[in-house]
Design a protein around this motif. Structure first.
Motif, mmCIF file in Angstrom:
data_model
loop_
_atom_site.group_PDB
_atom_site.id
_atom_site.type_symbol
_atom_site.label_atom_id
_atom_site.label_comp_id
_atom_site.label_asym_id
_atom_site.label_seq_id
_atom_site.Cartn_x
_atom_site.Cartn_y
_atom_site.Cartn_z
ATOM 1 N N ALA A 28 75.398 91.281 20.043
ATOM 2 C CA ALA A 28 74.237 92.031 20.538
ATOM 3 C C ALA A 28 73.321 92.457 19.398
ATOM 4 O O ALA A 28 72.091 92.381 19.500
ATOM 5 C CB ALA A 28 74.715 93.249 21.335
ATOM 6 N N ARG A 29 73.918 92.885 18.279
ATOM 7 C CA ARG A 29 73.106 93.315 17.137
ATOM 8 C C ARG A 29 72.298 92.158 16.569
ATOM 9 O O ARG A 29 71.120 92.313 16.234
ATOM 10 C CB ARG A 29 74.020 93.895 16.056
ATOM 11 N N VAL A 30 72.935 90.983 16.469
ATOM 12 C CA VAL A 30 72.238 89.816 15.929
ATOM 13 C C VAL A 30 71.109 89.387 16.865
ATOM 14 O O VAL A 30 69.985 89.108 16.427
ATOM 15 C CB VAL A 30 73.225 88.655 15.696
ATOM 16 N N GLU A 31 71.397 89.324 18.147
ATOM 17 C CA GLU A 31 70.374 88.894 19.106
ATOM 18 C C GLU A 31 69.209 89.876 19.148
ATOM 19 O O GLU A 31 68.041 89.467 19.261
ATOM 20 C CB GLU A 31 71.008 88.746 20.489
ATOM 21 N N ARG A 32 69.514 91.172 19.033
ATOM 22 C CA ARG A 32 68.451 92.170 19.014
ATOM 23 C C ARG A 32 67.579 92.013 17.768
ATOM 24 O O ARG A 32 66.343 92.040 17.846
ATOM 25 C CB ARG A 32 69.046 93.575 19.070
ATOM 26 N N ALA A 33 68.224 91.814 16.610
ATOM 27 C CA ALA A 33 67.457 91.639 15.365
ATOM 28 C C ALA A 33 66.604 90.384 15.425
ATOM 29 O O ALA A 33 65.444 90.374 14.979
ATOM 30 C CB ALA A 33 68.414 91.580 14.174
ATOM 31 N N ALA A 34 67.162 89.308 15.984
ATOM 32 C CA ALA A 34 66.401 88.062 16.097
ATOM 33 C C ALA A 34 65.176 88.247 16.971
ATOM 34 O O ALA A 34 64.083 87.747 16.671
ATOM 35 C CB ALA A 34 67.290 86.960 16.650
ATOM 36 N N GLY A 35 65.335 88.989 18.091
ATOM 37 C CA GLY A 35 64.212 89.238 18.972
ATOM 38 C C GLY A 35 63.145 90.083 18.319
ATOM 39 O O GLY A 35 61.939 89.807 18.443
ATOM 40 N N GLU A 36 63.572 91.114 17.585
ATOM 41 C CA GLU A 36 62.612 91.996 16.910
ATOM 42 C C GLU A 36 61.813 91.259 15.842
ATOM 43 O O GLU A 36 60.619 91.517 15.643
ATOM 44 C CB GLU A 36 63.361 93.170 16.286
ATOM 45 N N ALA B 130 75.642 85.724 11.671
ATOM 46 C CA ALA B 130 74.343 85.483 12.292
ATOM 47 C C ALA B 130 74.202 84.022 12.705
ATOM 48 O O ALA B 130 73.678 83.702 13.779
ATOM 49 C CB ALA B 130 73.228 85.871 11.324
ATOM 50 N N SER B 131 74.705 83.115 11.849
ATOM 51 C CA SER B 131 74.620 81.688 12.161
ATOM 52 C C SER B 131 75.435 81.355 13.400
ATOM 53 O O SER B 131 74.995 80.599 14.269
ATOM 54 C CB SER B 131 75.102 80.866 10.961
ATOM 55 N N ARG B 132 76.633 81.935 13.513
ATOM 56 C CA ARG B 132 77.486 81.625 14.660
ATOM 57 C C ARG B 132 76.858 82.092 15.976
ATOM 58 O O ARG B 132 77.013 81.455 17.008
ATOM 59 C CB ARG B 132 78.865 82.263 14.468
ATOM 60 N N VAL B 133 76.154 83.212 15.915
ATOM 61 C CA VAL B 133 75.520 83.723 17.129
ATOM 62 C C VAL B 133 74.310 82.884 17.518
ATOM 63 O O VAL B 133 74.139 82.498 18.680
ATOM 64 C CB VAL B 133 75.101 85.195 16.937
ATOM 65 N N LEU B 134 73.458 82.577 16.547
ATOM 66 C CA LEU B 134 72.162 81.978 16.857
ATOM 67 C C LEU B 134 72.140 80.455 16.804
ATOM 68 O O LEU B 134 71.224 79.837 17.351
ATOM 69 C CB LEU B 134 71.107 82.536 15.897
ATOM 70 N N ASN B 135 73.146 79.863 16.147
ATOM 71 C CA ASN B 135 73.142 78.408 16.041
ATOM 72 C C ASN B 135 74.140 77.740 16.978
ATOM 73 O O ASN B 135 74.468 76.568 16.827
ATOM 74 C CB ASN B 135 73.417 77.974 14.597
ATOM 75 N N GLY B 136 74.677 78.521 17.927
ATOM 76 C CA GLY B 136 75.484 77.916 18.981
ATOM 77 C C GLY B 136 76.889 77.542 18.590
ATOM 78 O O GLY B 136 77.477 76.640 19.177
ATOM 79 N N SER B 137 77.468 78.210 17.590
ATOM 80 C CA SER B 137 78.824 77.878 17.171
ATOM 81 C C SER B 137 79.821 78.166 18.286
ATOM 82 O O SER B 137 79.646 79.081 19.092
ATOM 83 C CB SER B 137 79.206 78.696 15.929
ATOM 84 N N THR B 138 80.892 77.361 18.305
ATOM 85 C CA THR B 138 81.966 77.591 19.280
ATOM 86 C C THR B 138 82.909 78.704 18.821
ATOM 87 O O THR B 138 83.763 79.137 19.588
ATOM 88 C CB THR B 138 82.780 76.306 19.488
ATOM 89 N N ARG B 139 82.770 79.168 17.573
ATOM 90 C CA ARG B 139 83.628 80.228 17.076
ATOM 91 C C ARG B 139 83.222 81.562 17.713
ATOM 92 O O ARG B 139 82.042 81.855 17.866
ATOM 93 C CB ARG B 139 83.543 80.313 15.550
ATOM 94 N N GLN B 140 84.209 82.374 18.034
ATOM 95 C CA GLN B 140 83.954 83.607 18.763
ATOM 96 C C GLN B 140 83.407 84.704 17.851
ATOM 97 O O GLN B 140 83.836 84.868 16.714
ATOM 98 C CB GLN B 140 85.250 84.096 19.425
ATOM 99 N N VAL B 141 82.458 85.453 18.384
ATOM 100 C CA VAL B 141 81.907 86.623 17.703
ATOM 101 C C VAL B 141 81.977 87.782 18.689
ATOM 102 O O VAL B 141 81.670 87.613 19.880
ATOM 103 C CB VAL B 141 80.443 86.377 17.267
ATOM 104 N N GLY B 142 82.388 88.954 18.199
ATOM 105 C CA GLY B 142 82.525 90.117 19.068
ATOM 106 C C GLY B 142 81.227 90.475 19.773
ATOM 107 O O GLY B 142 80.125 90.230 19.262
ATOM 108 N N ALA B 143 81.353 91.091 20.944
ATOM 109 C CA ALA B 143 80.180 91.400 21.757
ATOM 110 C C ALA B 143 79.201 92.315 21.031
ATOM 111 O O ALA B 143 77.975 92.140 21.119
ATOM 112 C CB ALA B 143 80.633 92.045 23.078
#
Length: 330
Positions: free
Chosen positions: A35-43, A18-31
């Motif tokens: 998507a699941r993390v971004e959806r949960a953050a929006g909800e 979740a941190s890598r997706v939302l905190n702008g990490s350069t480490r790769q996270v699968g699509a």
């Protein structure tokens, strides 16, 4: 306030992901995970922390290393390995020593997190105190939630990448080797009972001797340092072979025997654990269990700088090294 932990739980992913997706990490996270993390953050209406984003992007070029005692050659070797790895990555290192105070270790982690260092390496045994361990885990979780990275050398109790020396197994192998030389009366300079490294090494040795059907070793507790080994010699009784659960204690025991006019190994055999660098000048040369200390520190920092999604635990075996401080009495 919605936290990153809330988002991770709703998305069904690790806090690190979740941190890598939302905190702008350069480490790769699968699509899919992204998507699941971004959806949960929006909800949940989660808002990212700007300081965490800075850390996650790797803006800091500083590593924090926290050890129990930098004057102990064991920790000096671990720190050296980690610092060599850091230098190869162009990173600077801050080193703190806790003097075996768990409260100081927690304080160091909080301070390093506040300074937004890129990664933290903890080197040293855990203590048998669930409350203290729980508070340290909580401090580490907060740091990880901000995009930090953590690894440790020791027992895998903190929920982070860990390089774990095989303490029980190494001590058991040493016990069998010493019994194979004809020794039947043993004493163990066991260190503090609440220190897990000391306890595991003592337990491994005693269990192996018991399984061989030999008399129960005499166990002497004391400080986990040179002076502890020196003092414990007075309580070893009629043992023909003494095992100190670290080399520094064994060196103290050798000094005590020398002062008493007791010859090693003619009158009593002595063994340790770790194979610290200063043993090169020890006379007689100390029998021990060799751990690749510099490599342990280097590997732990590699894990801390890596991109693993879940904590990794790597167990590292020791090697029994028989030297002149132990006599064959068969």
């Amino acid at each position: 306030m919605v936290t990153l932990e809330d988002v991770a739980k709703q998305a069904g992913v690790s806090l690190a992901t979740a941190s890598r997706v939302l905190n702008g990490s350069t480490r790769q996270v699968g699509a899919d995970l992204r998507a699941r993390v971004e959806r949960a953050a929006g909800e949940l209406g989660y808002r990212a922390n700007l300081a965490a984003q800075t850390l996650a992007r790797g803006a800091s070029n500083v590593i924090g290393i926290v050890v129990h005692d930098l004057t102990d050659p064991y920790f000096a070797a671990l720190a050296d390995g980690a610092m060599r790895t850091a230098a190869g990555e162009g990173l600077l290192v801050m080193v703190g020593t806790t003097h075996r105070d768990p409260e100081q270790e927690i304080a160091y982690v909080a301070t390093l997190a506040a300074q937004r260092v890129r990664a933290v390496l903890l080197a040293g045994s855990r203590v048998d105190d669930p409350e203290v361990t729980g508070r340290l885990r909580g401090e580490l979780r907060r740091y990880l939630a901000g995009g930090g990275r953590v690894a440790c050398v020791g027992q895998p109790l903190l929920g982070v990448d860990t390089v774990a020396p095989a303490n029980r197994e190494g001590a058991a192998a040493l016990a069998r080797a010493l019994a194979g030389l004809g020794h039947t009366r043993f004493a163990v300079l066991a260190g503090p009972p609440q220190l897990m490294t000391a306890r595991d090494r003592c337990a491994g040795f005693v269990t192996a001797i018991r399984e061989l059907g030999l008399p129960e070793p005499r166990v002497v507790h004391g400080a986990f340092d040179r002076d502890g080994g020196h003092a414990a010699v007075a309580e070893t009784g009629e043992a023909t072979c003494v095992f100190a659960v670290n080399d520094v204690m064994a060196v103290g025991a050798l000094a005590a025997y020398r002062e008493r006019g007791v010859r090693v190994p003619e009158d009593v055999s002595v063994a340790g654990f770790d194979d610290i660098a200063t043993l090169r000048d020890q006379v007689p040369a100390l029998t021990t269990v060799r751990l690749p200390l510099t490599d342990l520190g280097a590997r732990a920092l590699e894990l801390a700088l890596g991109a693993g999604e879940t904590p990794v635990v790597e167990h590292v075996a020791g090697e029994v090294v028989l030297r002149e401080s132990v006599r064959d009495i068969r």
